[in-house]
Scaffold this motif. Structure first.
Motif, mmCIF file in Angstrom:
data_model
loop_
_atom_site.group_PDB
_atom_site.id
_atom_site.type_symbol
_atom_site.label_atom_id
_atom_site.label_comp_id
_atom_site.label_asym_id
_atom_site.label_seq_id
_atom_site.Cartn_x
_atom_site.Cartn_y
_atom_site.Cartn_z
ATOM 1 N N GLY A 195 97.344 -34.349 -1.124
ATOM 2 C CA GLY A 195 98.164 -35.374 -1.754
ATOM 3 C C GLY A 195 98.096 -36.695 -1.047
ATOM 4 N N ASN A 196 98.864 -37.622 -1.568
ATOM 5 C CA ASN A 196 99.015 -38.960 -1.007
ATOM 6 C C ASN A 196 100.507 -39.248 -0.889
ATOM 7 N N THR A 197 100.931 -39.658 0.284
ATOM 8 C CA THR A 197 102.312 -40.050 0.498
ATOM 9 C C THR A 197 102.361 -41.567 0.620
ATOM 10 N N PRO A 198 103.075 -42.246 -0.279
ATOM 11 C CA PRO A 198 103.158 -43.710 -0.209
ATOM 12 C C PRO A 198 103.834 -44.163 1.084
ATOM 13 N N LEU A 199 103.287 -45.210 1.694
ATOM 14 C CA LEU A 199 103.880 -45.784 2.905
ATOM 15 C C LEU A 199 104.541 -47.119 2.583
ATOM 16 N N SER A 200 103.753 -48.074 2.112
ATOM 17 C CA SER A 200 104.317 -49.350 1.674
ATOM 18 C C SER A 200 103.277 -50.071 0.835
ATOM 19 N N GLY A 201 103.694 -50.603 -0.286
ATOM 20 C CA GLY A 201 102.770 -51.301 -1.169
ATOM 21 C C GLY A 201 101.634 -50.398 -1.603
ATOM 22 N N ALA A 202 100.402 -50.848 -1.403
ATOM 23 C CA ALA A 202 99.218 -50.074 -1.786
ATOM 24 C C ALA A 202 98.773 -49.118 -0.687
ATOM 25 N N LEU A 203 99.476 -49.097 0.433
ATOM 26 C CA LEU A 203 99.108 -48.239 1.562
ATOM 27 C C LEU A 203 99.744 -46.859 1.407
ATOM 28 N N SER A 204 98.934 -45.827 1.588
ATOM 29 C CA SER A 204 99.433 -44.446 1.518
ATOM 30 C C SER A 204 98.743 -43.599 2.573
ATOM 31 N N TRP A 205 99.240 -42.390 2.750
ATOM 32 C CA TRP A 205 98.704 -41.447 3.720
ATOM 33 C C TRP A 205 98.147 -40.264 2.942
ATOM 34 N N TYR A 206 96.838 -40.032 3.077
ATOM 35 C CA TYR A 206 96.144 -38.943 2.387
ATOM 36 C C TYR A 206 96.117 -37.712 3.284
ATOM 37 N N TYR A 207 96.242 -36.531 2.683
ATOM 38 C CA TYR A 207 96.157 -35.288 3.461
ATOM 39 C C TYR A 207 95.585 -34.160 2.606
ATOM 40 N N THR A 208 94.901 -33.247 3.260
ATOM 41 C CA THR A 208 94.370 -32.038 2.633
ATOM 42 C C THR A 208 94.414 -30.913 3.645
ATOM 43 N N GLY A 252 94.489 -39.237 6.704
ATOM 44 C CA GLY A 252 94.154 -40.617 7.023
ATOM 45 C C GLY A 252 94.765 -41.585 6.044
ATOM 46 N N PRO A 253 94.674 -42.862 6.369
ATOM 47 C CA PRO A 253 95.262 -43.886 5.508
ATOM 48 C C PRO A 253 94.382 -44.182 4.294
ATOM 49 N N SER A 254 95.039 -44.597 3.219
ATOM 50 C CA SER A 254 94.351 -45.061 2.011
ATOM 51 C C SER A 254 94.970 -46.385 1.604
ATOM 52 N N TRP A 255 94.125 -47.279 1.146
ATOM 53 C CA TRP A 255 94.600 -48.574 0.664
ATOM 54 C C TRP A 255 93.768 -48.939 -0.544
ATOM 55 N N ASN A 256 94.414 -49.033 -1.713
ATOM 56 C CA ASN A 256 93.732 -49.276 -2.981
ATOM 57 C C ASN A 256 92.582 -48.284 -3.141
ATOM 58 N N ALA A 257 91.346 -48.747 -3.254
ATOM 59 C CA ALA A 257 90.199 -47.860 -3.450
ATOM 60 C C ALA A 257 89.534 -47.461 -2.140
ATOM 61 N N TYR A 258 90.119 -47.809 -0.999
ATOM 62 C CA TYR A 258 89.513 -47.542 0.299
ATOM 63 C C TYR A 258 90.325 -46.490 1.051
ATOM 64 N N SER A 259 89.624 -45.658 1.795
ATOM 65 C CA SER A 259 90.312 -44.664 2.625
ATOM 66 C C SER A 259 89.504 -44.431 3.891
ATOM 67 N N ALA A 260 90.173 -43.944 4.906
ATOM 68 C CA ALA A 260 89.534 -43.656 6.192
ATOM 69 C C ALA A 260 90.049 -42.319 6.715
ATOM 70 N N PRO A 261 89.672 -41.223 6.025
ATOM 71 C CA PRO A 261 90.178 -39.926 6.457
ATOM 72 C C PRO A 261 89.410 -39.367 7.657
ATOM 73 N N VAL A 262 90.091 -38.548 8.409
ATOM 74 C CA VAL A 262 89.481 -37.758 9.486
ATOM 75 C C VAL A 262 89.436 -36.328 8.943
#
Length: 145
Positions: free
Chosen positions: A94-107, A133-143
């Motif tokens: 899922g994705n947990t919203p943080l603020s605005g377009a920023l969210s936290w992705y997890y699997t 990892g963080p996601s912003w709009n169409a970009y993400s940086a997961p570990v």
């Protein structure tokens, strides 16, 4: 339906059912009795696929699956006399919203493969995955692990 496996198309004789009758839930079941290869080979199989998924409005997706393949005669080079196996697993993402377009992705996912029917007793494998990892709009940086 067709599946391009290693650029080698396969077609299946099968039946499947999909239900969305339960709110936010998808249930899927299928049974396959023949696999037909590009070369015209036809293999008998008794393969059952089961999958359940739940989608929560918060962005959480959870699922469980079980696949049972009883196909003793195959055209492969695994070294096993009978490749029949079963796989069962669960996955949460899922994705947990943080603020605005920023969210936290997890699997998180874990699955186990074991022999099935007369499958070779050496068939044993565990699969696990963790990602965040963080996601912003169409970009993400997961570990991923």
């Amino acid at each position: 339906g067709a599946a391009d496996v290693r650029q080698m198309p396969q077609v299946f004789d099968a039946v499947s059912l999909r239900s969305t009758g339960i709110a936010d839930t998808t249930l899927y079941a299928a049974h396959v009795w023949h696999v037909r290869t590009y070369f015209g080979n036809r293999f008998h199989t008794r393969t059952t696929l089961l999958n359940a998924r739940y989608h929560h409005e918060s962005g959480l997706n959870a699922g469980a699956y079980a696949y049972f393949q009883d196909q003793p005669v195959t055209n492969n080079a695994t070294g096993f006399a009978d490749n029949s196996n079963r796989i069962a697993g669960v996955r949460v993402e899922g994705n947990t919203p943080l603020s605005g377009a920023l969210s936290w992705y997890y699997t998180g996912e874990i699955a186990r493969q074991l022999p099935y029917a007369a499958g070779d007793r050496r068939i044993r494998a565990t699969y696990g995955r963790l990602a965040f990892g963080p996601s912003w709009n169409a970009y993400s940086a997961p570990v991923n692990y």
